[in-house]
Design a protein around this motif. Sequence first.
Motif, short mmCIF file in Angstrom:
data_model
loop_
_atom_site.label_atom_id
_atom_site.label_comp_id
_atom_site.label_asym_id
_atom_site.label_seq_id
_atom_site.Cartn_x
_atom_site.Cartn_y
_atom_site.Cartn_z
N ASN A 142 27.22 -53.02 37.28
CA ASN A 142 26.51 -52.44 38.42
C ASN A 142 26.60 -53.35 39.63
OD1 ASN A 142 25.77 -50.42 36.67
ND2 ASN A 142 23.58 -50.81 36.76
N LYS A 143 26.16 -52.84 40.76
CA LYS A 143 26.03 -53.66 41.97
C LYS A 143 24.64 -54.28 41.97
CE LYS A 143 29.39 -51.44 44.89
NZ LYS A 143 29.66 -50.78 46.16
N PHE A 144 24.57 -55.55 42.34
CA PHE A 144 23.33 -56.29 42.30
C PHE A 144 22.95 -56.81 43.69
CE2 PHE A 144 25.35 -57.02 38.08
CZ PHE A 144 24.47 -56.25 37.34
N CYS A 145 21.75 -57.36 43.76
CA CYS A 145 21.29 -57.99 44.99
C CYS A 145 20.74 -59.36 44.63
CB CYS A 145 20.21 -57.14 45.66
SG CYS A 145 18.75 -56.82 44.65
N GLU A 146 20.47 -60.13 45.66
CA GLU A 146 19.79 -61.42 45.47
C GLU A 146 18.55 -61.40 46.33
OE1 GLU A 146 20.51 -66.24 45.87
OE2 GLU A 146 22.24 -64.90 46.01
N ILE A 153 7.16 -51.90 43.35
CA ILE A 153 6.68 -50.65 43.92
C ILE A 153 7.67 -50.16 44.97
CG2 ILE A 153 4.84 -49.60 45.28
CD1 ILE A 153 2.90 -51.36 43.83
N LYS A 154 8.05 -48.90 44.85
CA LYS A 154 8.97 -48.28 45.80
C LYS A 154 8.26 -47.08 46.43
CE LYS A 154 13.42 -45.87 45.89
NZ LYS A 154 14.56 -45.45 45.07
N ASN A 155 8.20 -47.07 47.75
CA ASN A 155 7.53 -45.99 48.48
C ASN A 155 6.14 -45.69 47.91
OD1 ASN A 155 9.67 -45.69 50.27
ND2 ASN A 155 10.70 -44.18 48.97
N LYS A 201 23.02 -58.08 49.25
CA LYS A 201 22.96 -56.83 48.49
C LYS A 201 24.37 -56.35 48.18
CE LYS A 201 22.84 -53.22 51.94
NZ LYS A 201 22.18 -51.99 52.32
N ASP A 202 24.44 -55.40 47.27
CA ASP A 202 25.70 -54.79 46.85
C ASP A 202 26.72 -55.82 46.37
OD1 ASP A 202 24.77 -52.21 47.34
OD2 ASP A 202 25.41 -52.27 49.44
N ILE A 203 26.25 -56.76 45.57
CA ILE A 203 27.13 -57.78 44.97
C ILE A 203 27.79 -57.14 43.75
CG2 ILE A 203 27.23 -60.07 43.96
CD1 ILE A 203 24.47 -60.59 45.38
N ASN A 211 18.38 -53.24 44.04
CA ASN A 211 19.47 -53.23 45.02
C ASN A 211 19.50 -51.92 45.81
OD1 ASN A 211 21.97 -54.40 46.20
ND2 ASN A 211 22.93 -52.66 45.19
N THR A 212 19.08 -50.83 45.19
CA THR A 212 19.10 -49.54 45.88
C THR A 212 17.87 -49.34 46.77
OG1 THR A 212 17.92 -48.32 44.14
CG2 THR A 212 20.33 -48.49 43.93
N THR A 213 16.93 -50.28 46.73
CA THR A 213 15.68 -50.11 47.49
C THR A 213 15.64 -50.88 48.80
OG1 THR A 213 14.53 -52.01 46.52
CG2 THR A 213 14.42 -49.92 45.31
#
Length: 196
Positions: free
Chosen positions: A89-93, A109-111, A22-24, A156-158
């Motif tokens: 932006n910052k990305f994730c894998e 789906i988030k929360n 995360k935060d790539i 990435n923010t989740t």
Amino acid sequence: MTLTVNDKIFEFKIIPLTFIAKDISSVFYYKNNKTLEQTFSHRRYSRLKLAFTDIYNAHLDRKLGDFLKFLKEATDDNYLRFLNKYGDNKFCEFKIGTHLTDKGIYCYIKNDEIKYIGRCTDNFKKRINEGYGKIHPKNCFIDGQATNCHLNSLINTTVDVKFGVYLMTDKSTEEIKKLEKLILSANKYEWNIQTS
């Protein structure tokens, strides 16, 4: 999970999602298959060629990612003009491990709230693991995949909240297209926006 649209109930099943990183940041630094001059010859960059050829004439032979890294580190915001609006932006894998050869409708789906609905008419491995799950340097640019960058940066923010991918499979390509259109015409989802 179920979704009701026009009195029709659609069943989705949760698919485990594995976060690898995360935060790539600064993924675009690694696009070095063309020089700045070669990039300027592409039609999507013609306006930049007019604006920047004289200013950056000494850098025309530099690889594009290296050149943009140089600009960013020099706090020259012109590097952003080469990128789509999500490209820095910052990305994730992340990846899914099952249903890789299936196709259908998927949602993020988030929360417990649907954030995004999409369709996949080839296979989920290509769409999720190789598309949204790993941002390639080219995707960050104005001729890249802005939607992939947009969704990945939101995902990435989740990573520290309840998040999941839900799939509905066993549909024909034509059914998938009709179903996505039906769902999106009846509901608005926060992450389903035009990104171009």
